[in-house]
Design a protein around this motif. Structure first.
Motif, PDB file in Angstrom:
ATOM      1  N   ALA C  14       0.882  -1.252   0.005  1.00  0.00           N
ATOM      2  CA  ALA C  14      -0.007  -0.066   0.190  1.00  0.00           C
ATOM      3  C   ALA C  14       0.842   1.265  -0.087  1.00  0.00           C
ATOM      4  O   ALA C  14       0.457   2.357  -0.682  1.00  0.00           O
ATOM      5  N   THR C  15       1.918   1.272   0.779  1.00  0.00           N
ATOM      6  CA  THR C  15       2.787   2.269   0.781  1.00  0.00           C
ATOM      7  C   THR C  15       3.584   2.527  -0.589  1.00  0.00           C
ATOM      8  O   THR C  15       3.977   3.527  -0.806  1.00  0.00           O
ATOM      9  N   THR C  16       4.015   1.400  -0.974  1.00  0.00           N
ATOM     10  CA  THR C  16       4.943   1.716  -2.209  1.00  0.00           C
ATOM     11  C   THR C  16       4.476   1.948  -3.409  1.00  0.00           C
ATOM     12  O   THR C  16       5.060   2.601  -4.521  1.00  0.00           O
ATOM     13  N   THR C  17       3.267   1.404  -3.711  1.00  0.00           N
ATOM     14  CA  THR C  17       2.271   1.500  -4.851  1.00  0.00           C
ATOM     15  C   THR C  17       2.400   2.950  -5.375  1.00  0.00           C
ATOM     16  O   THR C  17       2.804   3.144  -6.607  1.00  0.00           O
ATOM     17  N   PRO C  18       1.840   3.958  -4.660  1.00  0.00           N
ATOM     18  CA  PRO C  18       1.754   5.152  -5.148  1.00  0.00           C
ATOM     19  C   PRO C  18       3.316   5.996  -5.204  1.00  0.00           C
ATOM     20  O   PRO C  18       3.516   6.744  -5.992  1.00  0.00           O
ATOM     21  N   LEU C  19       4.271   5.171  -4.650  1.00  0.00           N
ATOM     22  CA  LEU C  19       5.696   5.913  -4.478  1.00  0.00           C
ATOM     23  C   LEU C  19       6.339   5.796  -5.764  1.00  0.00           C
ATOM     24  O   LEU C  19       7.099   6.376  -6.346  1.00  0.00           O
ATOM     25  N   VAL C  20       6.184   4.317  -6.283  1.00  0.00           N
ATOM     26  CA  VAL C  20       6.934   3.676  -7.461  1.00  0.00           C
ATOM     27  C   VAL C  20       6.648   4.688  -8.566  1.00  0.00           C
ATOM     28  O   VAL C  20       8.092   5.114  -9.176  1.00  0.00           O
ATOM     29  N   ALA C 218      13.542   2.113  -7.035  1.00  0.00           N
ATOM     30  CA  ALA C 218      12.112   1.758  -7.636  1.00  0.00           C
ATOM     31  C   ALA C 218      12.117   0.629  -8.128  1.00  0.00           C
ATOM     32  O   ALA C 218      11.017  -0.231  -7.867  1.00  0.00           O
ATOM     33  N   LEU C 219      13.145   0.021  -8.642  1.00  0.00           N
ATOM     34  CA  LEU C 219      13.234  -1.364  -9.215  1.00  0.00           C
ATOM     35  C   LEU C 219      13.134  -2.490  -7.988  1.00  0.00           C
ATOM     36  O   LEU C 219      12.287  -3.427  -8.000  1.00  0.00           O
ATOM     37  N   VAL C 220      13.806  -2.109  -6.766  1.00  0.00           N
ATOM     38  CA  VAL C 220      13.734  -3.078  -5.798  1.00  0.00           C
ATOM     39  C   VAL C 220      12.071  -3.074  -5.074  1.00  0.00           C
ATOM     40  O   VAL C 220      11.608  -4.147  -4.887  1.00  0.00           O
ATOM     41  N   MET C 221      11.546  -1.599  -5.195  1.00  0.00           N
ATOM     42  CA  MET C 221      10.194  -1.654  -4.682  1.00  0.00           C
ATOM     43  C   MET C 221       9.236  -2.553  -5.614  1.00  0.00           C
ATOM     44  O   MET C 221       8.319  -3.534  -5.184  1.00  0.00           O
ATOM     45  N   VAL C 222       9.655  -2.441  -6.975  1.00  0.00           N
ATOM     46  CA  VAL C 222       8.631  -3.319  -7.963  1.00  0.00           C
ATOM     47  C   VAL C 222       8.845  -4.686  -7.638  1.00  0.00           C
ATOM     48  O   VAL C 222       7.673  -5.340  -7.471  1.00  0.00           O
ATOM     49  N   ARG C 223       9.962  -5.086  -7.250  1.00  0.00           N
ATOM     50  CA  ARG C 223      10.218  -6.389  -7.734  1.00  0.00           C
ATOM     51  C   ARG C 223       9.815  -7.067  -6.249  1.00  0.00           C
ATOM     52  O   ARG C 223       9.501  -8.365  -6.223  1.00  0.00           O
ATOM     53  N   THR C 224      10.175  -6.285  -5.159  1.00  0.00           N
ATOM     54  CA  THR C 224       9.619  -6.991  -4.041  1.00  0.00           C
ATOM     55  C   THR C 224       8.005  -7.090  -3.981  1.00  0.00           C
ATOM     56  O   THR C 224       7.689  -8.010  -3.525  1.00  0.00           O
ATOM     57  N   GLN C 225       7.339  -6.001  -4.394  1.00  0.00           N
ATOM     58  CA  GLN C 225       5.845  -6.468  -4.559  1.00  0.00           C
ATOM     59  C   GLN C 225       5.679  -7.692  -5.294  1.00  0.00           C
ATOM     60  O   GLN C 225       4.720  -8.284  -4.982  1.00  0.00           O
ATOM     61  N   THR C 226       6.231  -7.781  -6.476  1.00  0.00           N
ATOM     62  CA  THR C 226       5.941  -9.073  -7.215  1.00  0.00           C
ATOM     63  C   THR C 226       6.411 -10.291  -6.351  1.00  0.00           C
ATOM     64  O   THR C 226       5.632 -11.148  -6.370  1.00  0.00           O
ATOM     65  N   GLU C 227       7.550 -10.359  -5.594  1.00  0.00           N
ATOM     66  CA  GLU C 227       7.842 -11.531  -4.833  1.00  0.00           C
ATOM     67  C   GLU C 227       6.634 -11.490  -3.858  1.00  0.00           C
ATOM     68  O   GLU C 227       6.382 -12.684  -3.641  1.00  0.00           O
ATOM     69  N   ILE C 228       6.183 -10.485  -3.162  1.00  0.00           N
ATOM     70  CA  ILE C 228       5.066 -10.556  -2.228  1.00  0.00           C
ATOM     71  C   ILE C 228       3.991 -11.515  -2.800  1.00  0.00           C
ATOM     72  O   ILE C 228       3.547 -12.347  -2.229  1.00  0.00           O
ATOM     73  N   ARG C 229       3.695 -10.834  -4.027  1.00  0.00           N
ATOM     74  CA  ARG C 229       2.472 -11.496  -4.633  1.00  0.00           C
ATOM     75  C   ARG C 229       2.603 -12.798  -5.027  1.00  0.00           C
ATOM     76  O   ARG C 229       1.734 -13.585  -4.931  1.00  0.00           O
ATOM     77  N   VAL C 230       3.760 -13.188  -5.507  1.00  0.00           N
ATOM     78  CA  VAL C 230       4.194 -14.575  -5.788  1.00  0.00           C
ATOM     79  C   VAL C 230       3.793 -15.503  -4.761  1.00  0.00           C
ATOM     80  O   VAL C 230       3.315 -16.612  -4.866  1.00  0.00           O
ATOM     81  N   ARG C 231       4.374 -15.111  -3.313  1.00  0.00           N
ATOM     82  CA  ARG C 231       4.019 -15.739  -2.236  1.00  0.00           C
ATOM     83  C   ARG C 231       2.872 -15.984  -1.967  1.00  0.00           C
ATOM     84  O   ARG C 231       2.377 -17.202  -1.662  1.00  0.00           O
ATOM     85  N   ARG C 232       2.140 -14.934  -2.064  1.00  0.00           N
ATOM     86  CA  ARG C 232       0.698 -15.126  -1.707  1.00  0.00           C
ATOM     87  C   ARG C 232      -0.079 -15.956  -2.614  1.00  0.00           C
ATOM     88  O   ARG C 232      -0.841 -16.790  -2.271  1.00  0.00           O
ATOM     89  N   MET C 233       0.148 -15.928  -3.787  1.00  0.00           N
ATOM     90  CA  MET C 233      -0.283 -16.604  -4.758  1.00  0.00           C
ATOM     91  C   MET C 233       0.040 -18.081  -4.449  1.00  0.00           C
ATOM     92  O   MET C 233      -0.990 -18.970  -4.615  1.00  0.00           O
TER      93      MET C 233
END
Lengths: 218, 53, 242
Positions: C14-20, C218-233
Motif C-alpha cells: 500500500a505504501t510503495t504502490t503510489p511511490l513507485v 524503484a526497481l527494488v520496490m517493484v520487484r519486492t511487490q512482485t515477490e510478495i504477490r508470488v508468495r501470496r499466490m
C-alpha cells in the motif's frame, strides 16, 4: 567428538569414500597441464605454483559433497543434530575429517608433483608450508558450502558455484607464497595471511555451517 | 547534434548503447513480471472467492 | 509508529504502490538529464579525449553494484533477526538489479580500458574484485532459484550473503596484495571530502549517481511487490488444493 572423528575417518578410508580419488585427480590435473601449455621447462616452472594450488583446490572441491550427503541420506545427520554434541562441534569435526582425508594427502603429495612441473628448489618449503596452512581453510569453507546445499538434488554443481568464489582469497595468498618462494623472496606475509584465513574460518564458519544445517534439517 | 567524439566515437557510443540497453532491459523485465504476477494473483483470488461462496 | 510497520506485506504494498511511479519518474529524469549533460555538454578530457564521458555510466553503476550487495546484507540480517518476510524478499529482489549494475560497470570499464590502457581486460585489483562480486551475485541468485521452500531459501541465502560479504571484503584485500593495478584512484573520495575531478564533470556525475540510486530503489520496490504477490499466490493455491 573424538569418536565422531574416528568414525568419519574410517568411513572415508574404508568404503570407497573417495580417499584416493582426490589424490588421483590432483595427479591427473598436474599431468594434463604440460600437455596443454607445452613442455618447455622454463614456462612450466614459472606457472607451477599456480597450477599446484589450483589443482589442489579442485581436488578438495571434488569430495566436498560427501561431507554431509551420506549422513543425510541414511538419517545419521538428524541424530547428530539431536545428540548432546553441539552441531557447531559436529561441523567442525566434519571439516577436520575432510582435511585429514583430502587436504593432508594433497599437501604431502604436492612436492612430488612439483618435480613434474620443474618447480624451483627454493619453493618446496613454501609449497609445503602454504598448503599445510591453506588447505584446512579450503576444507572448512567447503563444509559450509556442503551444509548449505545438503538437502538439494543436484546440489554438487550449485555447491561449486557457491564455494569457488569463497576460495579466492585462500588461493591468492597460497599461490603468492609459493611464487615468492620460487623467486627467492620473503614469503612470510602471505603465509601469515593464509594462517589468518584458516584460523578465522575455523573459528567462525562452524557457526554459519551449523545454522545452515539446522535450516536444512527443519 | 552529436558532439565531436574524436577518435573514440565507437567506444563511447558502444558503452552508452550497451548500458542503456541493459538498464532498459532490467526495468522492462521487472515491470512486465510485476504486471503478469498481479493479474495472476487477481485471477487466483477471484477463483478462491467463487469457491468460498 | 515504527519503521517495522512497513514489514507488513500489505502495508508495504500500500505504501510503495503510489511511490513507485514518482521514484521511477524522477530516476529516469535524473538519468536523462545527467547522461544528456554528460554526453553533450561536457568538454573532452585533455588526456582521455571523449572516453571520459563513459564515467557517467561507469562510476554510478559501480557504486550501486556495491550498495546493492550492502542492502542485501542488511536485509538478510533483518530477516535473520526479526523474521520479516518483506526483508528477505527485498534482498531477493535486489540481487538481479545488483548483478546488472555489476555487469554495466564491467562492460563500460572494459570498453574504456581498450583505448586507454590498450587492453580490454587487465587483472587489476578493482576489475578483479568486481568480477569476484559478479560471481558472488551469481551464486546468491542460483541458491535462491534452487530451493523450493521459500523460508528455507531465505534462511540459507541470508547466511550465504553474510559469509559472502566477509569473503568479498577479504578478496578485495587479497587482490590488492596480489597485483598493484592500473586503475586510477577514486574520483569522489567521500571520506576526505576532496575530489580529483573538476566541477564541469562533477555536477552531471552526481545527477547520474542520484538517478542510478533512485532507479535501484524503484526497481527494488517493484520487484519486492512482485515477490510478495508470488508468495501470496502460492499460498492461496496450496490452500485451495488441500
Amino acid at each position: 567428538m573424538i569418536a565422531l572423528l574416528r568414525r568419519d575417518l574410517t568411513l572415508a578410508v574404508r568404503a570407497g569414500g573417495g580417499f584416493g580419488l582426490g589424490l588421483a585427480f590432483f595427479l591427473i590435473v598436474v599431468v594434463l597441464v604440460p600437455f596443454g601449455v607445452g613442455p618447455e621447462a622454463a614456462v612450466l616452472s614459472r606457472i607451477a605454483p599456480g597450477i599446484l594450488w589450483v589443482a589442489a583446490l579442485l581436488a578438495a572441491l571434488l569430495s566436498l559433497d560427501r561431507i554431509f550427503a551420506l549422513d543425510f541420506e541414511d538419517g545419521t545427520l538428524p541424530l547428530l543434530a539431536t545428540s548432546p554434541l553441539p552441531l557447531e562441534g559436529v561441523t567442525l569435526i566434519k571439516g577436520i575429517a575432510h582435511w585429514i582425508t583430502t587436504g593432508l594427502p594433497l599437501t604431502l603429495a604436492a612436492p612430488a608433483l612439483g618435480f613434474l612441473l620443474n618447480l624451483e628448489m627454493s619453493a618446496y618449503v613454501w609449497l609445503l608450508a602454504s598448503l599445510a596452512l591453506g588447505t584446512p581453510a579450503l576444507s572448512m569453507i567447503g563444509t559450509f558450502g556442503a551444509a548449505l546445499t545438503v538437502g538439494l538434488r543436484r546440489g554438487g554443481l550449485l555447491m561449486s558455484l557457491l564455494v569457488l568464489p569463497l576460495y579466492v582469497p585462500t588461493l591468492i595468498f597460497g599461490a603468492e607464497a609459493v611464487r615468492r618462494g620460487a623467486l627467492g623472496l620473503d614469503a612470510t606475509t602471505p603465509l601469515l595471511m593464509l594462517a589468518g584465513i584458516t584460523l578465522g574460518s575455523f573459528a567462525l564458519l562452524p557457526f554459519a555451517a551449523s545454522s545452515a544445517l539446522r535450516v536444512n534439517l527443519r | 547534434m552529436i558532439p565531436d567524439l574524436g577518435n573514440y566515437a565507437a567506444e563511447v557510443m558502444a558503452a552508452y548503447g550497451l548500458s542503456i540497453l541493459l538498464l532498459v532491459g532490467i526495468v522492462a523485465v521487472s515491470l512486465r513480471r510485476g504486471r503478469k504476477v498481479r493479474t495472476q494473483l487477481a485471477d487466483v483470488e477471484t477463483r478462491r472467492d467463487r469457491a468460498n461462496v | 509508529m515504527s519503521i517495522w510497520e512497513y514489514a507488513n506485506p500489505k502495508k508495504f504494498i500500500a505504501t510503495t504502490t503510489p511511490l513507485v511511479p514518482w521514484v521511477l519518474g524522477v530516476a529516469i529524469a535524473c538519468l536523462v538529464v545527467g547522461l544528456f549533460w554528460g554526453f553533450f555538454l561536457t568538454p573532452d578530457d585533455f588526456r582521455q579525449g571523449s572516453t571520459v564521458k563513459i564515467i557517467y555510466l561507469h562510476v554510478p553503476a559501480a557504486l550501486m553494484a556495491i550498495n546493492a550487495w550492502f542492502m542485501m546484507l542488511l536485509a538478510s540480517l533483518v530477516w535473520l533477526v526479526r523474521r520479516h518476510h518483506v526483508s528477505a524478499l527485498a534482498a531477493r529482489a535486489a540481487a538481479p538489479v545488483g548483478i546488472v549494475m555489476t555487469l554495466i560497470a564491467l562492460i563500460t570499464g572494459a570498453i574504456w580500458g581498450q583505448p586507454m590502457w590498450g587492453t580490454w581486460w587487465a587483472w587489476d585489483p578493482r576489475l578483479t574484485s568486481f568480477l569476484i562480486l559478479f560471481l558472488f551475485y551469481l551464486g546468491y541468485i542460483a541458491l535462491w532459484e534452487a530451493i523450493e521452500d521459500p523460508d528455507t531459501a531465505a534462511d540459507l541465502t541470508s547466511v550465504l550473503c553474510i559469509v559472502g560479504s566477509v569473503f568479498a571484503v577479504l578478496s578485495r584485500y587479497a587482490v590488492n596484495f596480489w597485483n598493484q593495478g592500473l586503475h586510477q584512484g577514486t574520483s569522489v573520495p567521500v571520506a576526505t571530502g576532496e575530489r580529483t575531478i573538476s566541477d564541469v564533470f562533477f555536477v552531471p556525475l552526481v545527477i547520474c549517481m542520484v538517478g542510478f540510486g533512485l532507479l535501484f530503489l524503484a526497481l527494488v520496490m517493484v520487484r519486492t511487490q512482485t515477490e510478495i504477490r508470488v508468495r501470496r499466490m502460492r499460498a492461496l493455491e496450496m490452500r485451495m488444493r488441500s
